[in-house]
Design a protein around this motif. Sequence first.
Motif: not given
Ligand code: NDP
Length: 451
Positions: A107, A134, A166-168, A242, A262, A282, A327, A352, A377
């Motif tokens: 990343l 979580k 970022d995520i989480g 996102v 999700d 969510k 993801t 990403n 992105n």
């Molecule tokens: P969030 O934590 O807000 O959301 C992630 C989402 O993806 C959740 O709905 C999650 O589900 C789902 N998810 C995670 N892992 C999996 C999986 N293995 N299979 C299916 N669904 C999955 O993260 P973001 O929206 O912020 O980020 C999403 C992506 O965007 C990442 O790759 C991040 O690096 C990228 N990104 C984010 C930016 C930002 O500004 N936030 C900027 C640029 C890139 P669940 O709720 O069940 O875990």
Amino acid sequence: MSIVQNDIKKLETSNCDQDKVFYQAMEEVIYSISPLLESDEKYKKYAVLERLVVPDRVIKFKVTWLDDNNNIQVNTGYRVQFNNALGPYKGGLRFHPSVNEGILKFLGFEQILKNALTGLPIGGAKGGSDFDPKGKSDFEIMKFCSAFMTELHKYIGPRIDVPAGDIGVGSREIGYLFGEYKKITSSYDGVLTGKPYMFGGSLMRPEATGYGVVYFTQTMLDMENKESLVGKICTVSGAGNVALHVIEKLLHIGAIPVSCSDSQGTIYDSRGVDLELLKELKLEKRVSLERYIEVHTEAKYIPVSDYNQGEHAVWNIQCYAAFPCATQNELTELDALNLIANGCTCVSEGANMPSTPEAIDVFLNHQVCFAPAKAANAGGVAVSEFEMSQNASMQRWSFEKVDSKLKNIMQQICKRVVLAARDYGVEGNYVDGANIAGFKKVADAMIAEGI
Ligand code: NDP
């Protein structure tokens, strides 16, 4: 042996499992930039590639915190400060059990080129922890964030390294991290972006990545003389920051987003997804998407256990454009073939590296308009830089001002990518164009700054 062959050989002999995604990202870049390396001796002379693929430093630390039952919990924290040739290190923090050094190196590496593509003065970094937010209470999140910052604060600063979410890690977590930083250092610095608006956050930071993806896609379709997204069926994966804002902007412009997902399953609502309900499930209740069909009984919920091997339900729906926003490696070769069979003509990456290398090959071979993450992105990090500018000048910009600057930056990125691809003989290839344009900018700065 050329630099490119040398590096590919190193990748092939690597057997470190954790580093697989990092090598996947690096391999794509190395292939893409070979026309640039071959056209100008200086990149070899100054060993730019060899220097760029090694992070400036990887910081790894222990995070000890007390859960609600007063049990001591231990996690690992990281910050990968990859490259600061163009400006302070900048990149998000990810809290997810899958986090390890390899994922953060991948990343962080992508972030260097993405940040360079924005044309803004920011370097590349990434960080996070294997902590799983979580099921944790608000107090547990707060205690973990405080413990994480107790160590991280030693390595960051408004002119040194400015982490984001970022995520989480959303505005709640950034708020707790900022509070702890302030307590330890007694300074009110803009050391994190993605802060809540009430203490220095930028308007539109939550929306920025998702809106930016749609702005980029509109520009790309326009430049490629393809039909616009208006009135078109679109599929989206993810249901986080996102994905929700991609869906929101698609609805604004009159497109029809029909899916989201999700980690447990996929929703398909052929009339267009109900964004208000999604936000409630969510962002407020933080529950599974399955609850969506309690309200919309005619929509379909497909649990992960029903997916076919190597396929994801979300990519098996008829659409004009697809937006993977969950993801890394969530869109496989089979998914790519399904999308094409279902009439998809455009794929824009919100997450990403969501598409596997095999899936990208399928898209490029079938003339699908494909926008890679590091270009599509980049809106999130661009507005993070706007937040840094506002904090430094003690100003607050209006929503309209941020939105119009974001739109402009996404259009500029798209043009840079198209021009770089044209200049180096790979016209229409946005993957190579983005890698060449981003690499060239960082590489030229590294050469000018000496070793
Ligand atoms: P969030 O934590 O807000 O959301 C992630 C989402 O993806 C959740 O709905 C999650 O589900 C789902 N998810 C995670 N892992 C999996 C999986 N293995 N299979 C299916 N669904 C999955 O993260 P973001 O929206 O912020 O980020 C999403 C992506 O965007 C990442 O790759 C991040 O690096 C990228 N990104 C984010 C930016 C930002 O500004 N936030 C900027 C640029 C890139 P669940 O709720 O069940 O875990």
